[in-house]
Scaffold this active site. Sequence first.
Site, PDB file in Angstrom:
ATOM      1  N   HIS A  59     -22.245  28.700  21.931  1.00  0.00           N
ATOM      2  CA  HIS A  59     -22.483  29.061  23.341  1.00  0.00           C
ATOM      3  C   HIS A  59     -23.926  28.695  23.743  1.00  0.00           C
ATOM      4  O   HIS A  59     -24.147  28.039  24.758  1.00  0.00           O
ATOM      5  CB  HIS A  59     -22.228  30.571  23.503  1.00  0.00           C
ATOM      6  N   GLU A  60     -24.862  29.093  22.899  1.00  0.00           N
ATOM      7  CA  GLU A  60     -26.277  28.811  23.206  1.00  0.00           C
ATOM      8  C   GLU A  60     -26.560  27.310  23.147  1.00  0.00           C
ATOM      9  O   GLU A  60     -27.400  26.808  23.908  1.00  0.00           O
ATOM     10  CB  GLU A  60     -27.205  29.569  22.248  1.00  0.00           C
ATOM     11  N   HIS A  63     -25.781  25.741  26.452  1.00  0.00           N
ATOM     12  CA  HIS A  63     -26.912  25.827  27.395  1.00  0.00           C
ATOM     13  C   HIS A  63     -28.009  24.823  26.996  1.00  0.00           C
ATOM     14  O   HIS A  63     -28.514  24.085  27.824  1.00  0.00           O
ATOM     15  CB  HIS A  63     -27.565  27.216  27.340  1.00  0.00           C
ATOM     16  N   ASP A 161     -25.473  35.109  32.424  1.00  0.00           N
ATOM     17  CA  ASP A 161     -25.081  33.793  32.944  1.00  0.00           C
ATOM     18  C   ASP A 161     -24.487  33.877  34.356  1.00  0.00           C
ATOM     19  O   ASP A 161     -24.844  33.100  35.228  1.00  0.00           O
ATOM     20  CB  ASP A 161     -24.064  33.138  31.998  1.00  0.00           C
TER      21      ASP A 161
HETATM   22 ZN   LIG Z   1     -25.099  32.203  28.042  1.00  0.00          ZN
END
Ligand SMILES: [Zn+2]
Length: 262
Positions: A59-60, A63, A161
């Site tokens: 997930h990170e 980004h 987010d």
């Molecule tokens: Zn996030």
Amino acid sequence: MLGWSINLFRVFGIQLAVHASFGLLLAYYGWQGWQYGGLIGMLWSVALIVLFFGCVVLHELGHSLTARRYGVRVPRILLLPIGGMAEMEQIPRRPAAELLITVAGPAVNFALVLLLLPLVWQPLLGQVPVMEFSATDMLVQLWWGNLVMGTFNLLPVFPMDGGRIFRALLAMRLPYMRASWWAVQVGRVLALVFAGVAVFVYDSPLAGVLFVFIFMAAGTEYRNLLRREQEDAYWAEVARRATPVTPLEADPLPPLLPQRPD
Ligand SMILES: [Zn+2]
């Protein structure tokens, strides 16, 4: 407090680190697993937490790698017991860029939900019995974990987010600071509502505390934003005063009139 971290390894050139308190989380789940299923239960629980946080890292990375496309440096991804944090340089104040960088995180979770679906749809529908501490059990847990992670992060509570996406959408119409102010206020009201729902409806004080933390984080981030705005304005003024208004002899600009060819 955030200094107590251990560097693991690099992914795509980004240092992955875990906070020391992460050890407590592993110990807690290992002990819980031991209580229910002995050694197998312990190993299974620890493996599940490691894989789950593997999904947090993905997930990170969603980004981080998107941010890098916009020239933003990402030195470190830090894992905390409550989730992950990609440490980035300042993101350019372009709503479209911020929108894409933010959406990329939850998008990874939903991609994992879709990827795992062929493996888990039968157990999910109850068509196949799931043995406790089996590989299928673990896949089902990871499927739910990603669904919850993706959905939870999309709640429009700044600075999560969803709140950042809300700010970016507002910033397409409003000045950046105005958009941030609205995103923070709406996020704070929602954080309190969600905290109340967590405590009084779902009887989950832990989730309640988490939303109170998010409420406070929104205030901190907004104050930082304001301070940076004031500093930028200050230095812009300093630069303006330091620049001579009329450039003198040393003016490197070409003459305005075309020179007559000799
Ligand atoms: Zn996030």
